[in-house]
Design a protein around this motif. Structure first.
Motif, PDB file in Angstrom:
ATOM      1  N   LYS A   1       0.844  -1.208   0.000  1.00 10.46           N
ATOM      2  CA  LYS A   1       0.000   0.000   0.000  1.00 10.46           C
ATOM      3  C   LYS A   1       0.879   1.258   0.000  1.00 10.46           C
ATOM      4  O   LYS A   1       0.628   2.211  -0.748  1.00 10.46           O
ATOM      5  CB  LYS A   1      -0.921  -0.025   1.227  1.00 10.46           C
ATOM      6  N   HIS A   2       1.918   1.238   0.830  1.00  7.41           N
ATOM      7  CA  HIS A   2       2.846   2.371   0.882  1.00  7.41           C
ATOM      8  C   HIS A   2       3.523   2.566  -0.482  1.00  7.41           C
ATOM      9  O   HIS A   2       3.574   3.681  -1.010  1.00  7.41           O
ATOM     10  CB  HIS A   2       3.905   2.139   1.969  1.00  7.41           C
ATOM     11  N   ARG A   3       4.026   1.487  -1.055  1.00  3.67           N
ATOM     12  CA  ARG A   3       4.720   1.571  -2.343  1.00  3.67           C
ATOM     13  C   ARG A   3       3.810   2.130  -3.427  1.00  3.67           C
ATOM     14  O   ARG A   3       4.214   2.983  -4.221  1.00  3.67           O
ATOM     15  CB  ARG A   3       5.245   0.192  -2.734  1.00  3.67           C
TER      16      ARG A   3
ATOM     17  N   ASN B   1      -0.886   7.475   9.241  1.00  6.33           N
ATOM     18  CA  ASN B   1      -1.844   8.325   9.965  1.00  6.33           C
ATOM     19  C   ASN B   1      -3.280   8.097   9.504  1.00  6.33           C
ATOM     20  O   ASN B   1      -4.215   8.553  10.157  1.00  6.33           O
ATOM     21  CB  ASN B   1      -1.470   9.802   9.828  1.00  6.33           C
ATOM     22  N   GLY B   2      -3.438   7.435   8.364  1.00 10.88           N
ATOM     23  CA  GLY B   2      -4.772   7.091   7.869  1.00 10.88           C
ATOM     24  C   GLY B   2      -5.682   8.300   7.735  1.00 10.88           C
ATOM     25  O   GLY B   2      -5.278   9.357   7.239  1.00 10.88           O
TER      26      GLY B   2
ATOM     27  N   VAL C   1       5.653  11.701   2.356  1.00 12.05           N
ATOM     28  CA  VAL C   1       4.230  12.037   2.282  1.00 12.05           C
ATOM     29  C   VAL C   1       3.404  10.756   2.294  1.00 12.05           C
ATOM     30  O   VAL C   1       2.414  10.639   3.030  1.00 12.05           O
ATOM     31  CB  VAL C   1       3.920  12.905   1.037  1.00 12.05           C
ATOM     32  N   ALA C   2       3.806   9.773   1.496  1.00  9.20           N
ATOM     33  CA  ALA C   2       3.075   8.497   1.447  1.00  9.20           C
ATOM     34  C   ALA C   2       3.078   7.809   2.807  1.00  9.20           C
ATOM     35  O   ALA C   2       2.043   7.306   3.251  1.00  9.20           O
ATOM     36  CB  ALA C   2       3.684   7.587   0.385  1.00  9.20           C
TER      37      ALA C   2
ATOM     38  N   GLN D   1      -1.788  17.658   5.870  1.00  8.79           N
ATOM     39  CA  GLN D   1      -0.625  17.995   5.043  1.00  8.79           C
ATOM     40  C   GLN D   1       0.541  18.553   5.854  1.00  8.79           C
ATOM     41  O   GLN D   1       1.630  18.736   5.306  1.00  8.79           O
ATOM     42  CB  GLN D   1      -1.017  18.928   3.902  1.00  8.79           C
ATOM     43  N   THR D   2       0.356  18.775   7.153  1.00  9.13           N
ATOM     44  CA  THR D   2       1.475  19.208   8.005  1.00  9.13           C
ATOM     45  C   THR D   2       2.200  18.014   8.638  1.00  9.13           C
ATOM     46  O   THR D   2       3.287  18.186   9.194  1.00  9.13           O
ATOM     47  CB  THR D   2       0.984  20.149   9.123  1.00  9.13           C
ATOM     48  N   ASP D   3       1.632  16.813   8.554  1.00  9.99           N
ATOM     49  CA  ASP D   3       2.236  15.636   9.193  1.00  9.99           C
ATOM     50  C   ASP D   3       3.647  15.314   8.705  1.00  9.99           C
ATOM     51  O   ASP D   3       4.529  15.046   9.528  1.00  9.99           O
ATOM     52  CB  ASP D   3       1.340  14.405   9.017  1.00  9.99           C
ATOM     53  N   PRO D   4       3.910  15.320   7.384  1.00  8.87           N
ATOM     54  CA  PRO D   4       5.274  14.997   6.946  1.00  8.87           C
ATOM     55  C   PRO D   4       6.321  15.980   7.480  1.00  8.87           C
ATOM     56  O   PRO D   4       7.422  15.574   7.871  1.00  8.87           O
ATOM     57  CB  PRO D   4       5.188  15.063   5.419  1.00  8.87           C
TER      58      PRO D   4
END
Length: 183
Positions: A16-18, A123-124, A116-117, A129-132
């Motif tokens: 899923k990440h990839r 975090n689901g 970002v991914a 958009q501030t998380d990364p």
């Protein structure tokens, strides 16, 4: 957690990440690079420990580090994937020390897409958009990363936090185009 839950959980998490990274790399203009992203995670050296230490709440590398004091899977991974700043550390002939080397821009972009991914996957529905940027800043004092690389990834993460994905990916595509025209 039983073996089958760890196996399927780890496989689906990394896949899923990839796929999310591939999607971001396409938006950034490095689609073919995105298709090769993290393929080493499916190799036995990384996949087997990934399954063994999978919990669903943190990186399996952390469990391996707790048990052995280091993670062989992580060392394998960072040595094969140029989007990790840890790959770009080399011996400096002048200082006689291992030091960070400036990353080529296309790998900085892949690192951005990866961060970002990862934030979106882990975090689901709570992703913002501030998380990364928050993740980057939290670990900033402990990184050995070339100053220009650090400044560039931080600029992209800050742009994402302040202006959003569309504008950030538009900026990245422009930068890649300009750099390719200079070669």
């Amino acid at each position: 957690m039983n073996f089958w839950k760890r196996l399927t959980g780890h496989f689906f998490t990394i896949t899923k990440h990839r796929h999310q990274v591939i999607k971001h790399c396409r938006k950034a203009g490095i689609f073919w690079q995105g298709l090769r992203h993290d393929l080493s995670k499916y190799s036995p050296a990384e996949f087997i420990p990934g399954v063994r230490y999978y919990t669903g709440t943190r990186s399996p590398n952390e469990g391996e580090r707790e048990e052995h004091g280091y993670s062989k899977a992580w060392m394998h991974h960072k040595g094969r994937n140029r989007h990790h700043f840890e790959y770009w550390i080399d011996y400096n002939l002048e200082t006689k020390r291992n030091e960070p080397v400036k990353m080529p821009y296309n790998y900085v972009v892949e690192m951005f897409c990866d961060r970002v991914a990862a934030s979106k996957i882990y975090n689901g529905k709570n992703y913002t958009q501030t998380d990364p940027l928050a993740y980057f800043e939290k670990r900033k004092p402990h990184r050995s990363i070339h100053i220009e690389t650090r400044n560039e990834i931080e600029k992209l993460l800050r742009m994402l936090a302040e202006k959003g994905e569309d504008e950030t990916f538009r900026y990245i595509r422009g930068c890649l185009k300009n750099r390719n025209n200079m070669v």
